[in-house]
Design a protein around this motif. Structure first.
Motif, PDB file in Angstrom:
ATOM      1  N   SER A   1     -39.896 -52.872   9.563  1.00 58.26           N
ATOM      2  CA  SER A   1     -39.485 -51.586   8.994  1.00 58.26           C
ATOM      3  C   SER A   1     -39.495 -51.696   7.479  1.00 58.26           C
ATOM      4  CB  SER A   1     -38.092 -51.218   9.494  1.00 58.26           C
ATOM      5  OG  SER A   1     -38.078 -51.097  10.915  1.00 58.26           O
ATOM      6  N   PHE A   2     -39.888 -50.626   6.809  1.00 62.30           N
ATOM      7  CA  PHE A   2     -40.012 -50.709   5.356  1.00 62.30           C
ATOM      8  C   PHE A   2     -39.864 -49.333   4.722  1.00 62.30           C
ATOM      9  CE2 PHE A   2     -44.223 -49.841   6.973  1.00 62.30           C
ATOM     10  CZ  PHE A   2     -44.762 -48.931   6.080  1.00 62.30           C
ATOM     11  N   THR A   3     -39.535 -49.349   3.455  1.00 64.31           N
ATOM     12  CA  THR A   3     -39.525 -48.164   2.601  1.00 64.31           C
ATOM     13  C   THR A   3     -40.310 -48.501   1.346  1.00 64.31           C
ATOM     14  OG1 THR A   3     -37.368 -47.396   3.403  1.00 64.31           O
ATOM     15  CG2 THR A   3     -38.104 -46.567   1.270  1.00 64.31           C
TER      16      THR A   3
ATOM     17  N   PHE B   1     -40.658 -41.997  11.189  1.00 65.39           N
ATOM     18  CA  PHE B   1     -41.257 -41.826   9.871  1.00 65.39           C
ATOM     19  C   PHE B   1     -40.386 -40.940   9.004  1.00 65.39           C
ATOM     20  CE2 PHE B   1     -45.420 -42.287  12.288  1.00 65.39           C
ATOM     21  CZ  PHE B   1     -45.643 -43.578  11.862  1.00 65.39           C
ATOM     22  N   SER B   2     -40.358 -41.231   7.720  1.00 65.46           N
ATOM     23  CA  SER B   2     -39.685 -40.372   6.757  1.00 65.46           C
ATOM     24  C   SER B   2     -40.574 -40.258   5.526  1.00 65.46           C
ATOM     25  CB  SER B   2     -38.326 -40.974   6.367  1.00 65.46           C
ATOM     26  OG  SER B   2     -37.711 -40.197   5.358  1.00 65.46           O
ATOM     27  N   LEU B   3     -40.731 -39.039   5.021  1.00 70.23           N
ATOM     28  CA  LEU B   3     -41.603 -38.801   3.885  1.00 70.23           C
ATOM     29  C   LEU B   3     -40.973 -37.859   2.884  1.00 70.23           C
ATOM     30  CD1 LEU B   3     -44.448 -38.945   2.492  1.00 70.23           C
ATOM     31  CD2 LEU B   3     -45.064 -36.955   3.886  1.00 70.23           C
ATOM     32  N   GLY B   4     -40.981 -38.245   1.629  1.00 62.66           N
ATOM     33  CA  GLY B   4     -40.586 -37.365   0.541  1.00 62.66           C
ATOM     34  C   GLY B   4     -41.699 -37.330  -0.479  1.00 62.66           C
TER      35      GLY B   4
ATOM     36  N   MET C   1     -43.891 -31.001  17.202  1.00 64.71           N
ATOM     37  CA  MET C   1     -42.552 -31.513  17.430  1.00 64.71           C
ATOM     38  C   MET C   1     -41.542 -30.386  17.306  1.00 64.71           C
ATOM     39  SD  MET C   1     -42.698 -35.164  15.430  1.00 64.71           S
ATOM     40  CE  MET C   1     -41.098 -35.635  16.062  1.00 64.71           C
ATOM     41  N   ASN C   2     -40.392 -30.598  17.844  1.00 66.68           N
ATOM     42  CA  ASN C   2     -39.327 -29.607  17.791  1.00 66.68           C
ATOM     43  C   ASN C   2     -38.963 -29.290  16.343  1.00 66.68           C
ATOM     44  OD1 ASN C   2     -36.465 -28.624  17.758  1.00 66.68           O
ATOM     45  ND2 ASN C   2     -36.757 -28.798  19.973  1.00 66.68           N
ATOM     46  N   LYS C   3     -38.705 -28.040  16.054  1.00 68.63           N
ATOM     47  CA  LYS C   3     -38.383 -27.653  14.677  1.00 68.63           C
ATOM     48  C   LYS C   3     -37.119 -28.329  14.163  1.00 68.63           C
ATOM     49  CE  LYS C   3     -40.700 -23.137  14.727  1.00 68.63           C
ATOM     50  NZ  LYS C   3     -40.530 -21.687  14.512  1.00 68.63           N
ATOM     51  N   ASN C   4     -36.262 -28.763  15.047  1.00 68.83           N
ATOM     52  CA  ASN C   4     -35.042 -29.446  14.610  1.00 68.83           C
ATOM     53  C   ASN C   4     -35.338 -30.785  13.952  1.00 68.83           C
ATOM     54  OD1 ASN C   4     -33.413 -27.397  15.607  1.00 68.83           O
ATOM     55  ND2 ASN C   4     -33.291 -28.320  17.644  1.00 68.83           N
ATOM     56  N   LEU C   5     -36.587 -31.282  14.113  1.00 70.83           N
ATOM     57  CA  LEU C   5     -36.946 -32.572  13.547  1.00 70.83           C
ATOM     58  C   LEU C   5     -37.566 -32.439  12.161  1.00 70.83           C
ATOM     59  CD1 LEU C   5     -38.424 -34.346  16.688  1.00 70.83           C
ATOM     60  CD2 LEU C   5     -36.131 -34.518  15.740  1.00 70.83           C
ATOM     61  N   ARG C   6     -37.529 -31.292  11.562  1.00 70.09           N
ATOM     62  CA  ARG C   6     -38.029 -31.133  10.207  1.00 70.09           C
ATOM     63  C   ARG C   6     -37.249 -32.021   9.246  1.00 70.09           C
ATOM     64  NH1 ARG C   6     -39.901 -24.981   8.848  1.00 70.09           N
ATOM     65  NH2 ARG C   6     -41.456 -24.817  10.476  1.00 70.09           N
ATOM     66  N   PRO C   7     -37.825 -32.336   8.059  1.00 70.13           N
ATOM     67  CA  PRO C   7     -38.968 -31.692   7.441  1.00 70.13           C
ATOM     68  C   PRO C   7     -40.326 -32.273   7.798  1.00 70.13           C
ATOM     69  CG  PRO C   7     -37.998 -33.208   5.898  1.00 70.13           C
ATOM     70  CD  PRO C   7     -37.139 -33.236   7.128  1.00 70.13           C
ATOM     71  N   VAL C   8     -40.405 -33.399   8.505  1.00 66.64           N
ATOM     72  CA  VAL C   8     -41.696 -34.008   8.777  1.00 66.64           C
ATOM     73  C   VAL C   8     -42.138 -33.686  10.190  1.00 66.64           C
ATOM     74  CG1 VAL C   8     -42.965 -36.160   8.939  1.00 66.64           C
ATOM     75  CG2 VAL C   8     -41.246 -35.872   7.159  1.00 66.64           C
ATOM     76  N   LEU C   9     -43.306 -33.077  10.332  1.00 68.55           N
ATOM     77  CA  LEU C   9     -43.879 -32.763  11.626  1.00 68.55           C
ATOM     78  C   LEU C   9     -45.111 -33.622  11.819  1.00 68.55           C
ATOM     79  CD1 LEU C   9     -43.553 -28.881  11.418  1.00 68.55           C
ATOM     80  CD2 LEU C   9     -41.968 -30.510  12.460  1.00 68.55           C
TER      81      LEU C   9
ATOM     82  N   GLU D   1     -53.218 -34.084 -11.487  1.00 71.69           N
ATOM     83  CA  GLU D   1     -51.762 -34.151 -11.565  1.00 71.69           C
ATOM     84  C   GLU D   1     -51.246 -35.260 -10.647  1.00 71.69           C
ATOM     85  OE1 GLU D   1     -48.228 -30.915 -12.147  1.00 71.69           O
ATOM     86  OE2 GLU D   1     -49.797 -30.437 -10.684  1.00 71.69           O
ATOM     87  N   LEU D   2     -50.183 -35.917 -11.085  1.00 67.25           N
ATOM     88  CA  LEU D   2     -49.648 -37.067 -10.361  1.00 67.25           C
ATOM     89  C   LEU D   2     -48.546 -36.632  -9.400  1.00 67.25           C
ATOM     90  CD1 LEU D   2     -49.788 -40.191 -10.137  1.00 67.25           C
ATOM     91  CD2 LEU D   2     -47.917 -40.258 -11.811  1.00 67.25           C
ATOM     92  N   LEU D   3     -48.624 -37.138  -8.171  1.00 69.30           N
ATOM     93  CA  LEU D   3     -47.565 -36.935  -7.189  1.00 69.30           C
ATOM     94  C   LEU D   3     -46.886 -38.273  -6.927  1.00 69.30           C
ATOM     95  CD1 LEU D   3     -50.119 -34.934  -6.218  1.00 69.30           C
ATOM     96  CD2 LEU D   3     -48.389 -34.275  -4.560  1.00 69.30           C
ATOM     97  N   VAL D   4     -45.585 -38.226  -6.750  1.00 70.68           N
ATOM     98  CA  VAL D   4     -44.835 -39.430  -6.409  1.00 70.68           C
ATOM     99  C   VAL D   4     -44.109 -39.182  -5.094  1.00 70.68           C
ATOM    100  CG1 VAL D   4     -44.567 -40.178  -8.799  1.00 70.68           C
ATOM    101  CG2 VAL D   4     -42.851 -38.674  -7.782  1.00 70.68           C
ATOM    102  N   GLY D   5     -43.996 -40.235  -4.301  1.00 69.89           N
ATOM    103  CA  GLY D   5     -43.373 -40.074  -2.999  1.00 69.89           C
ATOM    104  C   GLY D   5     -42.673 -41.332  -2.541  1.00 69.89           C
ATOM    105  N   ARG D   6     -41.943 -41.167  -1.460  1.00 71.24           N
ATOM    106  CA  ARG D   6     -41.278 -42.296  -0.802  1.00 71.24           C
ATOM    107  C   ARG D   6     -41.537 -42.175   0.693  1.00 71.24           C
ATOM    108  NH1 ARG D   6     -35.312 -44.213  -2.287  1.00 71.24           N
ATOM    109  NH2 ARG D   6     -36.577 -45.055  -3.997  1.00 71.24           N
ATOM    110  N   PHE D   7     -42.023 -43.266   1.268  1.00 66.53           N
ATOM    111  CA  PHE D   7     -42.360 -43.286   2.691  1.00 66.53           C
ATOM    112  C   PHE D   7     -41.563 -44.388   3.371  1.00 66.53           C
ATOM    113  CE2 PHE D   7     -44.765 -45.041   6.246  1.00 66.53           C
ATOM    114  CZ  PHE D   7     -45.001 -43.905   7.004  1.00 66.53           C
ATOM    115  N   SER D   8     -41.005 -44.067   4.528  1.00 68.53           N
ATOM    116  CA  SER D   8     -40.262 -45.056   5.304  1.00 68.53           C
ATOM    117  C   SER D   8     -40.788 -45.098   6.724  1.00 68.53           C
ATOM    118  CB  SER D   8     -38.761 -44.726   5.332  1.00 68.53           C
ATOM    119  OG  SER D   8     -38.204 -44.789   4.043  1.00 68.53           O
ATOM    120  N   MET D   9     -40.832 -46.291   7.279  1.00 65.16           N
ATOM    121  CA  MET D   9     -41.193 -46.472   8.671  1.00 65.16           C
ATOM    122  C   MET D   9     -40.170 -47.411   9.296  1.00 65.16           C
ATOM    123  SD  MET D   9     -42.509 -48.337  11.327  1.00 65.16           S
ATOM    124  CE  MET D   9     -43.088 -49.818  10.520  1.00 65.16           C
TER     125      MET D   9
END
Length: 291
Positions: free
Chosen positions: A197-199, A283-286, A158-166, A263-271
């Protein structure tokens, strides 16, 4: 509703998924016998053909007319030739022949990449609300969407302008998985709403020391019958045989995370379902290491 996402060849050449569908129809022929069936999308035509062979009295197909022609040709001039009938046009415009108002069963290869991207999800719900009789069935009707952390870089597509998620679609093997899986979403087409749609916040534990360079989305698919019994069909995960559906990778690229074992990772995902492209999603991912 001609389907521009033509995966018919890949679907039909997938022996594993074809065998799963074939076995389901054979084991559940009583479900289809003398029933009116609609195939939404008719992507490969396989489900239409299996419904006819299982004893459906009528099978309507909307969507891929090229696959519909394949089914018509396969049936030839045999006794089941008149059971199958393609219907051209959009779901909102189509009227069932012979004064019919409802169908008993809706079947569809509706799943897309990461379940929702390029899927027939909305078309399935539209067909359900317009045609499915009370107490009718949808097959397959349930799916789970999962996420894994992975230790390999995805190609930048994808275009780099669409970062941070590729995004990219690939097959990831079990050796590249670096975290436990986490369930993001469960879908049941019998009760789903148009805007799914959800987060969601999620947690994943690292399975070993390493670098998490991205996350992988995959799904499993199944059927819940009227008695609430679940029959699993197939999955697209890294610990299952390959199917025509690959996993969807969300690359962290420059934001890769160093993790220790356990080690524990925590995240947030949106669609979010696309408002302009009917089958598009956002999509959005943290993701971060839990301190």
């Amino acid at each position: 509703m001609e389907d521009p996402w033509d995966m018919a060849e890949n679907m039909l050449s997938d022996v594993l998924v074809s065998n799963v569908y074939n076995q389901f129809f054979k084991n559940n022929s009583d479900l289809f016998k003398d029933k009116i069936v609609m195939d939404v999308g008719c992507r490969s035509g396989l489900l239409s053909l299996l419904a006819v062979e299982a004893g459906a009295v009528k099978v309507f197909a909307v969507g891929n007319m090229r696959s519909a022609r394949y089914v018509t040709k396969a049936l030839g001039h045999g006794e089941n030739a008149e059971v199958f009938e393609p219907l051209k046009g959009c779901i909102s415009q189509i009227r069932l022949p012979c004064g019919l108002k409802k169908v008993d069963i809706i079947v569809s290869e509706w799943m897309g990449h990461a379940l929702f991207a390029d899927s027939l999800f909305r078309q399935m719900l539209e067909a359900r609300d317009k045609w499915l009789a009370r107490g009718g069935h949808i097959f397959p009707n349930v799916a789970n969407l999962y996420i894994h952390g992975i230790a390999q870089s995805a190609r930048q597509t994808m275009n780099k302008n669409l970062r941070p998620v590729l995004l990219t679609d690939e097959y990831v093997n079990q050796q590249s998985v670096i975290t436990e899986k986490s369930l993001l979403k469960t879908i049941n087409l019998t009760t789903s709403k148009y805007n799914e749609s959800f987060t969601v916040d999620f947690k994943m534990k690292a399975l070993r020391k390493g670098k998490v360079s991205g996350c992988m989305l995959y799904f499993d698919i199944g059927f819940i019958n009227a008695r609430g019994q679940l029959q699993k069909l197939f999955a697209t995960g890294p610990d299952t045989p390959k199917t025509y559906m690959k996993q969807t990778l969300l690359s962290l690229e420059d934001n890769a995370l160093d993790v220790a074992d356990q080690e524990l990772l925590v995240g947030r995902f949106s669609m979010k379902l696309g408002s302009f492209a009917p089958r598009g999603v956002e999509f959005s991912l943290g993701l971060r290491v839990h301190k």
